[in-house]
Design a protein around this motif. Structure first.
Motif, PDB file in Angstrom:
ATOM      1  N   MET A   1     -24.483 -22.173  18.338  1.00  9.80           N
ATOM      2  CA  MET A   1     -24.162 -23.426  17.855  1.00  9.80           C
ATOM      3  C   MET A   1     -24.378 -23.898  16.271  1.00  9.80           C
ATOM      4  O   MET A   1     -25.583 -23.861  15.992  1.00  9.80           O
ATOM      5  CB  MET A   1     -24.592 -24.429  18.769  1.00  9.80           C
ATOM      6  CG  MET A   1     -24.094 -25.931  18.372  1.00  9.80           C
ATOM      7  SD  MET A   1     -24.832 -27.169  19.636  1.00  9.80           S
ATOM      8  CE  MET A   1     -24.200 -28.682  18.805  1.00  9.80           C
ATOM      9  N   LYS A   2     -23.589 -24.441  15.680  1.00  9.90           N
ATOM     10  CA  LYS A   2     -23.801 -24.866  14.390  1.00  9.90           C
ATOM     11  C   LYS A   2     -24.988 -26.324  14.612  1.00  9.90           C
ATOM     12  O   LYS A   2     -24.699 -27.097  15.138  1.00  9.90           O
ATOM     13  CB  LYS A   2     -22.695 -25.353  13.536  1.00  9.90           C
ATOM     14  CG  LYS A   2     -22.876 -25.806  12.095  1.00  9.90           C
ATOM     15  CD  LYS A   2     -21.515 -25.918  11.409  1.00  9.90           C
ATOM     16  CE  LYS A   2     -21.686 -26.005  10.118  1.00  9.90           C
ATOM     17  NZ  LYS A   2     -20.394 -26.254   9.238  1.00  9.90           N
ATOM     18  N   GLN A   3     -25.975 -26.165  13.655  1.00  5.06           N
ATOM     19  CA  GLN A   3     -26.951 -27.204  13.879  1.00  5.06           C
ATOM     20  C   GLN A   3     -26.219 -28.594  13.417  1.00  5.06           C
ATOM     21  O   GLN A   3     -25.624 -28.615  12.335  1.00  5.06           O
ATOM     22  CB  GLN A   3     -27.955 -27.099  12.830  1.00  5.06           C
ATOM     23  CG  GLN A   3     -29.030 -25.814  13.188  1.00  5.06           C
ATOM     24  CD  GLN A   3     -30.286 -25.692  12.115  1.00  5.06           C
ATOM     25  OE1 GLN A   3     -30.340 -26.249  11.256  1.00  5.06           O
ATOM     26  NE2 GLN A   3     -31.116 -24.968  12.722  1.00  5.06           N
ATOM     27  N   LEU A   4     -26.626 -29.680  14.234  1.00  5.79           N
ATOM     28  CA  LEU A   4     -26.076 -31.032  14.003  1.00  5.79           C
ATOM     29  C   LEU A   4     -26.347 -31.650  12.630  1.00  5.79           C
ATOM     30  O   LEU A   4     -25.555 -32.324  12.115  1.00  5.79           O
ATOM     31  CB  LEU A   4     -26.388 -31.914  15.127  1.00  5.79           C
ATOM     32  CG  LEU A   4     -25.809 -31.438  16.490  1.00  5.79           C
ATOM     33  CD1 LEU A   4     -26.486 -32.628  17.484  1.00  5.79           C
ATOM     34  CD2 LEU A   4     -24.475 -31.646  16.546  1.00  5.79           C
ATOM     35  N   SER A   5     -27.606 -31.043  12.063  1.00  7.65           N
ATOM     36  CA  SER A   5     -27.937 -31.569  10.818  1.00  7.65           C
ATOM     37  C   SER A   5     -27.039 -31.248   9.758  1.00  7.65           C
ATOM     38  O   SER A   5     -26.692 -32.088   8.803  1.00  7.65           O
ATOM     39  CB  SER A   5     -29.325 -31.249  10.446  1.00  7.65           C
ATOM     40  OG  SER A   5     -29.471 -29.975  10.285  1.00  7.65           O
ATOM     41  N   SER A   6     -26.216 -30.266  10.039  1.00 10.42           N
ATOM     42  CA  SER A   6     -25.238 -29.767   8.894  1.00 10.42           C
ATOM     43  C   SER A   6     -24.075 -30.729   8.769  1.00 10.42           C
ATOM     44  O   SER A   6     -23.653 -30.831   7.625  1.00 10.42           O
ATOM     45  CB  SER A   6     -24.785 -28.383   9.156  1.00 10.42           C
ATOM     46  OG  SER A   6     -23.967 -28.654  10.299  1.00 10.42           O
ATOM     47  N   PHE A   7     -23.889 -31.518   9.485  1.00  7.04           N
ATOM     48  CA  PHE A   7     -22.896 -32.588   9.550  1.00  7.04           C
ATOM     49  C   PHE A   7     -22.982 -33.506   8.594  1.00  7.04           C
ATOM     50  O   PHE A   7     -22.392 -34.323   8.404  1.00  7.04           O
ATOM     51  CB  PHE A   7     -22.231 -32.947  11.021  1.00  7.04           C
ATOM     52  CG  PHE A   7     -21.597 -31.620  11.696  1.00  7.04           C
ATOM     53  CD1 PHE A   7     -20.396 -31.255  11.527  1.00  7.04           C
ATOM     54  CD2 PHE A   7     -22.545 -31.170  12.722  1.00  7.04           C
ATOM     55  CE1 PHE A   7     -19.793 -30.397  12.141  1.00  7.04           C
ATOM     56  CE2 PHE A   7     -21.723 -30.260  13.564  1.00  7.04           C
ATOM     57  CZ  PHE A   7     -20.640 -29.451  13.374  1.00  7.04           C
ATOM     58  N   PHE A   8     -24.330 -33.850   8.505  1.00  3.44           N
ATOM     59  CA  PHE A   8     -24.726 -35.020   7.653  1.00  3.44           C
ATOM     60  C   PHE A   8     -24.836 -34.584   6.103  1.00  3.44           C
ATOM     61  O   PHE A   8     -25.420 -35.219   5.378  1.00  3.44           O
ATOM     62  CB  PHE A   8     -26.139 -35.284   8.275  1.00  3.44           C
ATOM     63  CG  PHE A   8     -26.142 -36.051   9.486  1.00  3.44           C
ATOM     64  CD1 PHE A   8     -26.172 -37.478   9.694  1.00  3.44           C
ATOM     65  CD2 PHE A   8     -26.094 -35.132  10.567  1.00  3.44           C
ATOM     66  CE1 PHE A   8     -26.065 -37.988  10.727  1.00  3.44           C
ATOM     67  CE2 PHE A   8     -26.065 -35.863  11.885  1.00  3.44           C
ATOM     68  CZ  PHE A   8     -26.218 -37.340  11.902  1.00  3.44           C
ATOM     69  N   VAL A   9     -24.556 -33.320   5.627  1.00  5.52           N
ATOM     70  CA  VAL A   9     -24.825 -32.974   4.461  1.00  5.52           C
ATOM     71  C   VAL A   9     -23.413 -32.986   3.726  1.00  5.52           C
ATOM     72  O   VAL A   9     -22.496 -32.408   4.310  1.00  5.52           O
ATOM     73  CB  VAL A   9     -25.283 -31.330   4.384  1.00  5.52           C
ATOM     74  CG1 VAL A   9     -25.576 -30.735   2.831  1.00  5.52           C
ATOM     75  CG2 VAL A   9     -26.634 -31.397   5.057  1.00  5.52           C
ATOM     76  N   ASN A  10     -23.299 -33.432   2.568  1.00  4.28           N
ATOM     77  CA  ASN A  10     -22.145 -33.400   1.771  1.00  4.28           C
ATOM     78  C   ASN A  10     -21.470 -32.384   1.417  1.00  4.28           C
ATOM     79  O   ASN A  10     -22.293 -31.740   0.447  1.00  4.28           O
ATOM     80  CB  ASN A  10     -22.229 -34.829   0.748  1.00  4.28           C
ATOM     81  CG  ASN A  10     -20.958 -34.796   0.143  1.00  4.28           C
ATOM     82  OD1 ASN A  10     -19.692 -34.303   0.152  1.00  4.28           O
ATOM     83  ND2 ASN A  10     -20.844 -36.056  -0.685  1.00  4.28           N
ATOM     84  N   PRO A  11     -20.657 -31.590   1.812  1.00  4.19           N
ATOM     85  CA  PRO A  11     -20.339 -30.268   1.487  1.00  4.19           C
ATOM     86  C   PRO A  11     -19.703 -30.228  -0.223  1.00  4.19           C
ATOM     87  O   PRO A  11     -19.533 -29.251  -0.879  1.00  4.19           O
ATOM     88  CB  PRO A  11     -19.360 -29.716   2.338  1.00  4.19           C
ATOM     89  CG  PRO A  11     -18.684 -31.061   2.780  1.00  4.19           C
ATOM     90  CD  PRO A  11     -19.547 -32.001   2.757  1.00  4.19           C
ATOM     91  N   PHE A  12     -19.099 -31.521  -0.768  1.00  2.00           N
ATOM     92  CA  PHE A  12     -18.849 -31.596  -1.938  1.00  2.00           C
ATOM     93  C   PHE A  12     -19.513 -31.666  -3.029  1.00  2.00           C
ATOM     94  O   PHE A  12     -19.197 -31.422  -4.151  1.00  2.00           O
ATOM     95  CB  PHE A  12     -17.674 -32.739  -1.828  1.00  2.00           C
ATOM     96  CG  PHE A  12     -16.547 -32.741  -0.663  1.00  2.00           C
ATOM     97  CD1 PHE A  12     -15.509 -31.717  -0.958  1.00  2.00           C
ATOM     98  CD2 PHE A  12     -16.731 -33.333   0.451  1.00  2.00           C
ATOM     99  CE1 PHE A  12     -14.282 -31.423  -0.181  1.00  2.00           C
ATOM    100  CE2 PHE A  12     -15.643 -33.186   1.423  1.00  2.00           C
ATOM    101  CZ  PHE A  12     -14.488 -32.487   1.197  1.00  2.00           C
ATOM    102  N   LEU A  13     -20.926 -31.834  -2.783  1.00  2.00           N
ATOM    103  CA  LEU A  13     -21.891 -32.190  -3.868  1.00  2.00           C
ATOM    104  C   LEU A  13     -21.971 -30.837  -4.489  1.00  2.00           C
ATOM    105  O   LEU A  13     -22.362 -30.884  -5.666  1.00  2.00           O
ATOM    106  CB  LEU A  13     -23.092 -32.658  -3.237  1.00  2.00           C
ATOM    107  CG  LEU A  13     -23.258 -34.255  -2.908  1.00  2.00           C
ATOM    108  CD1 LEU A  13     -24.552 -34.526  -2.317  1.00  2.00           C
ATOM    109  CD2 LEU A  13     -22.991 -35.173  -4.131  1.00  2.00           C
ATOM    110  N   ARG A  14     -21.978 -29.759  -3.863  1.00  2.00           N
ATOM    111  CA  ARG A  14     -22.150 -28.561  -4.423  1.00  2.00           C
ATOM    112  C   ARG A  14     -21.116 -28.187  -5.584  1.00  2.00           C
ATOM    113  O   ARG A  14     -21.321 -27.419  -6.485  1.00  2.00           O
ATOM    114  CB  ARG A  14     -22.056 -27.311  -3.437  1.00  2.00           C
ATOM    115  CG  ARG A  14     -21.049 -27.111  -2.674  1.00  2.00           C
ATOM    116  CD  ARG A  14     -20.797 -25.765  -1.930  1.00  2.00           C
ATOM    117  NE  ARG A  14     -19.631 -25.531  -1.139  1.00  2.00           N
ATOM    118  CZ  ARG A  14     -18.618 -25.117  -1.715  1.00  2.00           C
ATOM    119  NH1 ARG A  14     -18.637 -24.610  -2.747  1.00  2.00           N
ATOM    120  NH2 ARG A  14     -17.498 -24.899  -0.963  1.00  2.00           N
ATOM    121  N   LEU A  15     -19.850 -28.654  -5.360  1.00  2.00           N
ATOM    122  CA  LEU A  15     -18.775 -28.535  -6.172  1.00  2.00           C
ATOM    123  C   LEU A  15     -19.134 -28.946  -7.690  1.00  2.00           C
ATOM    124  O   LEU A  15     -18.731 -28.514  -8.696  1.00  2.00           O
ATOM    125  CB  LEU A  15     -17.471 -29.142  -5.738  1.00  2.00           C
ATOM    126  CG  LEU A  15     -17.014 -28.682  -4.358  1.00  2.00           C
ATOM    127  CD1 LEU A  15     -15.775 -29.549  -4.030  1.00  2.00           C
ATOM    128  CD2 LEU A  15     -16.712 -27.316  -4.325  1.00  2.00           C
TER     129      LEU A  15
END
Length: 318
Positions: A1-15
């Protein structure tokens, strides 16, 4: 299962750091266009308005930075050309100085204490000092060298200081605009994060809908970090490792970290057992494409434990 904490990380910041400003701008702009096209019922009116505001402040700053950078580059060329003119003039006028003051005399040394190479190989940070030396020593010996000599180097010095001052001011302005653009880009990434969460909430368990709102071709880096999923699977049981679109045929790393054979496959449902796909032996790993596991129109990556009595363990990176 994907860790729930990952949903709190903005994936667009790395862009902000990975894909560059122009690709980020195109991705943001296209998202607004796609979302506007899907706003028939008005449910996205607010996020469209907020996105337009964030996009406009980011893009306006980006344009100002680009213009300032272009002017800065032009001023740099002007400064470099003046330096070349100065070095060429020194080589030409060295003959006049030598004709009036022999090499090795105190007067000649006033102009060339370290030889002519001090001028011809000078660094930019030393050029103005050398120009001022030519003007000052030329003025002191104007009777021998003539007023045209003084006027020549005075004109070069004045042109240089004017251009160099403008260049340094523009460098500072461009740096400030770059910082401002970065900040507005981060604010845009934050808006995109809000938007994707809002849209995902409206289309739960429908990951295929993402392409109606986001065109990820603008932000593909060709070497994105993989997500890793680990777990155990009881004997003769099938588990779904992940549900996601596989239509772009991503690269997947399959690892068997247990002591029994495991079969991996793409499947139409989470409960579908793997009867074909890739079998990985204990303590083995294999890198495959999604198409090697089955029909890439399926959205479930499943694992089936082929043992009748031993629990299996796996790790999958995609």
């Amino acid at each position: 299962m994907k860790q729930l904490s990952s949903f709190f990380v903005n994936p667009f910041l790395r862009l902000v750091n990975e894909v560059g400003v122009e690709k980020f701008r195109k991705f943001f702009e296209k998202h607004i266009q796609l979302t506007t096209a899907k706003n028939g019922g008005g449910e996205y009116t607010q996020i469209i308005a907020d996105s337009n505001a964030k996009y406009s402040q980011f893009y306006d700053s980006y344009l100002l930075e680009d213009t300032s950078s272009s002017i800065q580059q032009g001023l740099t060329i002007t400064v470099d050309n003046i330096i070349v003119e100065f070095q060429s003039s020194v080589k030409q006028q060295e003959g006049l100085i030598r004709s009036k003051f022999n090499v090795g005399t105190p007067e000649y040394e006033e102009f060339f204490p370290y030889g002519i190479t001090e001028y011809t190989e000078s660094k930019k940070e030393d050029v103005q000092t050398l120009m001022e030396r030519m003007v000052n020593r030329g003025t002191a010996h104007v009777a021998e060298l003539g007023q045209p000599f003084v006027d020549l180097f005075t004109g070069i010095l004045n042109s240089y200081t004017t251009a160099r001052t403008a260049q340094l001011l523009k460098i500072g302005e461009t740096k400030d605009l770059d910082t401002q653009t970065d900040q507005f880009q981060i604010e845009g990434a934050d808006q995109l994060f809000h938007n994707v969460l809002f849209i995902a909430d409206n289309f739960r368990n429908q990951p295929e809908i993402v392409t109606d709102f986001f065109d990820e071709s603008f932000i593909s880096t060709g070497g994105e970090e993989k997500e890793t999923y680990t777990g155990t699977v009881p004997a003769n049981v099938t588990h779904s490792v992940i549900e996601m679109p596989f239509a772009d045929d991503p690269e997947i790393v399959l690892s068997n970290t247990g002591t029994t054979d495991l079969m991996f496959c793409l499947a139409p449902t989470a409960e579908t057992a793997c009867t074909s796909g890739i079998t990985i032996a204990p303590d083995e790993s294999e890198t495959v494409n999604a198409s090697d596991l089955g029909d890439i129109s399926y959205t479930f990556l499943n694992v089936t434990n082929l043992s009748s009595d031993t629990e299996g363990e796996y790790s999958v990176s995609v």
